[in-house]
Scaffold this active site. Structure first.
Site, PDB file in Angstrom:
ATOM      1  N   TYR A 171      -3.378  -7.066  10.357  1.00 19.66           N
ATOM      2  CA  TYR A 171      -4.219  -6.368   9.378  1.00 19.66           C
ATOM      3  C   TYR A 171      -4.371  -7.270   8.150  1.00 19.66           C
ATOM      4  CZ  TYR A 171      -5.799  -2.471   6.331  1.00 19.66           C
ATOM      5  OH  TYR A 171      -6.507  -1.646   5.485  1.00 19.66           O
ATOM      6  N   THR A 172      -3.243  -7.525   7.441  1.00 21.49           N
ATOM      7  CA  THR A 172      -3.322  -8.243   6.155  1.00 21.49           C
ATOM      8  C   THR A 172      -3.938  -9.639   6.322  1.00 21.49           C
ATOM      9  OG1 THR A 172      -1.376  -6.990   5.477  1.00 21.49           O
ATOM     10  CG2 THR A 172      -1.955  -8.882   4.125  1.00 21.49           C
ATOM     11  N   SER A 207       5.481   5.093   8.697  1.00 23.16           N
ATOM     12  CA  SER A 207       4.809   4.790   7.432  1.00 23.16           C
ATOM     13  C   SER A 207       5.708   5.264   6.302  1.00 23.16           C
ATOM     14  CB  SER A 207       3.451   5.485   7.359  1.00 23.16           C
ATOM     15  OG  SER A 207       2.565   4.848   8.235  1.00 23.16           O
ATOM     16  N   PRO A 208       5.878   4.438   5.269  1.00 22.44           N
ATOM     17  CA  PRO A 208       6.825   4.809   4.219  1.00 22.44           C
ATOM     18  C   PRO A 208       6.244   5.764   3.200  1.00 22.44           C
ATOM     19  CG  PRO A 208       5.953   2.613   3.796  1.00 22.44           C
ATOM     20  CD  PRO A 208       5.317   3.082   5.081  1.00 22.44           C
ATOM     21  N   ASN A 209       4.951   6.134   3.344  1.00 25.79           N
ATOM     22  CA  ASN A 209       4.289   6.870   2.264  1.00 25.79           C
ATOM     23  C   ASN A 209       4.105   8.352   2.531  1.00 25.79           C
ATOM     24  OD1 ASN A 209       3.884   4.377   0.803  1.00 25.79           O
ATOM     25  ND2 ASN A 209       2.386   3.894   2.390  1.00 25.79           N
ATOM     26  N   THR A 210       4.648   8.851   3.657  1.00 22.67           N
ATOM     27  CA  THR A 210       4.648  10.295   3.916  1.00 22.67           C
ATOM     28  C   THR A 210       6.098  10.748   3.853  1.00 22.67           C
ATOM     29  OG1 THR A 210       2.667  10.199   5.290  1.00 22.67           O
ATOM     30  CG2 THR A 210       4.129  12.069   5.667  1.00 22.67           C
ATOM     31  N   ASN A 218       0.838  -1.203   0.000  1.00 19.09           N
ATOM     32  CA  ASN A 218       0.000   0.000   0.000  1.00 19.09           C
ATOM     33  C   ASN A 218       0.870   1.249   0.000  1.00 19.09           C
ATOM     34  OD1 ASN A 218      -0.505   1.912   2.519  1.00 19.09           O
ATOM     35  ND2 ASN A 218       0.146  -0.076   3.338  1.00 19.09           N
ATOM     36  N   ASN A 232       3.157   7.535  15.145  1.00 17.82           N
ATOM     37  CA  ASN A 232       3.544   6.850  13.910  1.00 17.82           C
ATOM     38  C   ASN A 232       4.648   7.648  13.210  1.00 17.82           C
ATOM     39  OD1 ASN A 232       3.750   5.419  11.590  1.00 17.82           O
ATOM     40  ND2 ASN A 232       1.646   5.735  10.898  1.00 17.82           N
ATOM     41  N   THR A 254       6.168  -4.265  13.749  1.00 23.56           N
ATOM     42  CA  THR A 254       6.672  -3.193  12.931  1.00 23.56           C
ATOM     43  C   THR A 254       5.605  -2.687  11.952  1.00 23.56           C
ATOM     44  OG1 THR A 254       7.352  -4.587  11.068  1.00 23.56           O
ATOM     45  CG2 THR A 254       8.961  -4.268  12.821  1.00 23.56           C
ATOM     46  N   ASN A 255       5.948  -1.593  11.302  1.00 23.72           N
ATOM     47  CA  ASN A 255       5.159  -1.112  10.176  1.00 23.72           C
ATOM     48  C   ASN A 255       5.513  -1.948   8.930  1.00 23.72           C
ATOM     49  OD1 ASN A 255       3.503   0.670   8.604  1.00 23.72           O
ATOM     50  ND2 ASN A 255       3.917   2.250  10.132  1.00 23.72           N
ATOM     51  N   LYS A 279       5.769   3.649  16.940  1.00 21.20           N
ATOM     52  CA  LYS A 279       5.731   2.566  15.944  1.00 21.20           C
ATOM     53  C   LYS A 279       6.900   2.718  14.984  1.00 21.20           C
ATOM     54  CE  LYS A 279       2.603   0.185  12.759  1.00 21.20           C
ATOM     55  NZ  LYS A 279       1.203   0.023  12.352  1.00 21.20           N
ATOM     56  N   PHE A 318      -1.801   8.138   4.291  1.00 24.30           N
ATOM     57  CA  PHE A 318      -2.682   8.655   5.361  1.00 24.30           C
ATOM     58  C   PHE A 318      -3.926   9.388   4.852  1.00 24.30           C
ATOM     59  CE2 PHE A 318       1.143   9.516   8.477  1.00 24.30           C
ATOM     60  CZ  PHE A 318       1.306   8.157   8.641  1.00 24.30           C
TER      61      PHE A 318
HETATM   62  C1  LIG Z   1      -3.785  -0.961   3.526  1.00 24.09           C
HETATM   63  C2  LIG Z   1      -2.930  -0.703   4.739  1.00 24.09           C
HETATM   64  C3  LIG Z   1      -2.983   0.545   5.376  1.00 24.09           C
HETATM   65  C4  LIG Z   1      -2.190   0.797   6.491  1.00 24.09           C
HETATM   66  N1  LIG Z   1      -2.286   2.015   7.117  1.00 24.09           N
HETATM   67  C5  LIG Z   1      -1.569   2.243   8.239  1.00 24.09           C
HETATM   68  C6  LIG Z   1      -1.698   3.473   8.942  1.00 24.09           C
HETATM   69  O1  LIG Z   1      -2.492   4.351   8.591  1.00 24.09           O
HETATM   70  N2  LIG Z   1      -0.916   3.651  10.053  1.00 24.09           N
HETATM   71  C7  LIG Z   1      -0.041   2.696  10.513  1.00 24.09           C
HETATM   72  O2  LIG Z   1       0.633   2.914  11.531  1.00 24.09           O
HETATM   73  N3  LIG Z   1       0.073   1.510   9.866  1.00 24.09           N
HETATM   74  C8  LIG Z   1      -0.665   1.268   8.764  1.00 24.09           C
HETATM   75  N4  LIG Z   1      -0.555   0.056   8.131  1.00 24.09           N
HETATM   76  C9  LIG Z   1       0.423  -0.934   8.651  1.00 24.09           C
HETATM   77  C10 LIG Z   1      -0.226  -1.947   9.585  1.00 24.09           C
HETATM   78  O3  LIG Z   1      -0.748  -1.331  10.733  1.00 24.09           O
HETATM   79  C11 LIG Z   1       0.800  -3.026  10.020  1.00 24.09           C
HETATM   80  O4  LIG Z   1       1.822  -2.423  10.774  1.00 24.09           O
HETATM   81  C12 LIG Z   1       1.433  -3.748   8.822  1.00 24.09           C
HETATM   82  O5  LIG Z   1       0.498  -3.921   7.783  1.00 24.09           O
HETATM   83  C13 LIG Z   1       1.977  -5.127   9.210  1.00 24.09           C
HETATM   84  O6  LIG Z   1       0.955  -5.972   9.694  1.00 24.09           O
HETATM   85  P1  LIG Z   1       0.191  -7.077   8.767  1.00 24.09           P
HETATM   86  O7  LIG Z   1       1.256  -7.837   8.051  1.00 24.09           O
HETATM   87  O8  LIG Z   1      -0.613  -7.887   9.726  1.00 24.09           O
HETATM   88  O9  LIG Z   1      -0.666  -6.297   7.832  1.00 24.09           O
HETATM   89  C14 LIG Z   1      -1.333  -0.220   7.002  1.00 24.09           C
HETATM   90  C15 LIG Z   1      -1.291  -1.464   6.365  1.00 24.09           C
HETATM   91  C16 LIG Z   1      -2.081  -1.719   5.272  1.00 24.09           C
HETATM   92  C17 LIG Z   1      -2.021  -3.077   4.615  1.00 24.09           C
END
Ligand SMILES: Cc1cc2nc3c(=O)[nH]c(=O)nc-3n(C[C@H](O)[C@H](O)[C@H](O)COP(=O)(O)O)c2cc1C
Length: 359
Positions: A321-322, A179-182, A112, A176, A248-249, A220, A116
């Site tokens: 999450y995933t 996150s690699p996207n900001t 992803n 946070n 981790t993130n 995080k 944010f």
């Molecule tokens: C679609 C998507 C959106 C995410 N958005 C956020 C976010 O807004 N803030 C955050 O700290 N992590 C975000 N994450 C990271 C997750 O909280 C988690 O750290 C990461 O996906 C690893 O866990 P998983 O392998 O169970 O997904 C996001 C992950 C996914 C897949």
């Protein structure tokens, strides 16, 4: 009949849709009065007490799933012991252009680059207040994950504004910085920036949330830190007296075995390919801090065994999450039941006895 019973059927429908459309539909379904599951899983052997707060079970939802805190009741119905809502930023923002979420179904992975997207803290506060006003309320805990707006040049200002506005509503707060996207966000992990940032954040918490029962502050981190970087960050977090860490993130790495077209997407990779990297980060961080800072472990959890591996490496709680995307709501019950089996197998009376066992 619960929604989880129907999930195998629903899953094939959702997988035909673009990942974000499927997600929006899921959030909507979670807000409807549907029989989604039998509620928070509770068991004496799984109940965790951290920061003087009671987590009914150690399995939580990771940040990013419910960014605007709009489906909290429904998410508790599927069994989680705690939820992390957000990332919320002070002002609303759209995030990156779509498509920005990609499934790698063969590898149980997601990439992803959302950036944010969220409705901003004013709307978030309304939603969260609505949840808090409901009686009776589920026993699960809700942490809030906070981030800075993309165009903010003074990060401390955004984090402090958010703590002032919603800090006292949270069972814990996650800063946070991973996150690699900001653009530039991950640079805040550099101790040179991190040390003063954390001091301002902790001071703001004292000012805004009082000193009797303030929310614990967690940081995080990314899984893409070198040994040396992680060591320096660990030292900074211990010295700052931060309450906890989330490891981790998502990762910027791309293992060779991923299909080329999936691997080529920019953004953070989550799910199965992240699992071992995040567990290794937990193990290393626990060793560096001698278990002094509680860890929430997250990354690629799809089973009770995966959760238990992170607990044995040093995590006191876990999130996912995933895994929820690929395995559906039944996963939460499966993980909790398996954790009980694994405790029994290893002769533990309580899951907390397994925390950091590898060390
Ligand atoms: C679609 C998507 C959106 C995410 N958005 C956020 C976010 O807004 N803030 C955050 O700290 N992590 C975000 N994450 C990271 C997750 O909280 C988690 O750290 C990461 O996906 C690893 O866990 P998983 O392998 O169970 O997904 C996001 C992950 C996914 C897949």
């Amino acid at each position: 009949m619960t929604l989880s019973f129907l999930y195998p059927l629903l899953r094939s429908g959702l997988m035909c849709l673009d990942a974000e459309t499927a997600h929006a539909l899921t959030l909507k379904a979670l807000r409807m009065p549907l029989p989604l599951g039998s509620g928070i899983i509770e068991h004496e052997k799984l109940k965790m007490i951290l920061w003087d707060r009671v987590f009914p079970n150690p399995v939580g939802l990771a940040a990013g799933f419910d960014k605007n805190a709009e489906s909290i009741q429904g998410l508790f119905k599927i069994g989680f012991g705690f939820l992390e809502v957000g990332t919320v930023t002070p002002r609303p923002q759209e995030g990156n252009p779509r498509p920005r979420v990609f499934r790698g179904a063969k590898n149980y992975a997601v990439i992803n680059r959302m950036g944010f997207p969220n409705e901003g803290v004013a709307r978030f506060k309304e939603n969260f207040s609505h949840y808090l006003s409901q009686k009776p309320r589920p026993k699960g805990l809700v942490g809030i994950n906070i981030g800075m707006n993309k165009d903010q040049t003074d990060p401390a200002k955004d984090y402090c504004d958010l703590i002032r506005t919603i800090g006292s509503m949270a069972d814990y707060l996650t800063i946070n910085i991973s996150s690699p996207n900001t653009p530039g966000l991950r640079n805040l992990q550099d101790p040179e920036f991190l040390r003063p940032l954390l001091q301002m954040i902790l001071d703001e918490r004292t000012k805004s949330c009082g000193s009797s029962f303030p929310p614990p502050i967690l940081v995080k981190l990314a899984p893409d830190l070198s040994e040396d970087q992680l060591e320096k960050i660990a030292e900074t977090l211990v010295n700052s007296k931060i309450d906890g860490v989330i490891l981790t993130n998502t990762t910027l790495l791309r293992p060779d075995y991923l299909p080329e077209n999936f691997s080529a997407e920019r953004g953070g990779l989550s799910g199965r390919p992240l699992k071992d990297l995040s567990t290794a980060t937990i193990r290393r961080f626990y060793a560096l801090t001698h278990g002094k800072i509680p860890i929430i472990g997250v990354g690629g959890i799809e089973s009770g065994e995966d959760a238990y591996d992170k607990i044995c490496a040093g995590a006191s709680l876990v999130q996912l999450y995933t895994g929820l995307i690929y395995h559906g709501p039944d996963l939460i019950g499966h993980i909790n039941r398996k954790l009980l089996d694994l405790c029994a197998r290893d002769g533990y009376d309580h899951i907390s006895q397994a925390v950091g066992r590898d060390h």
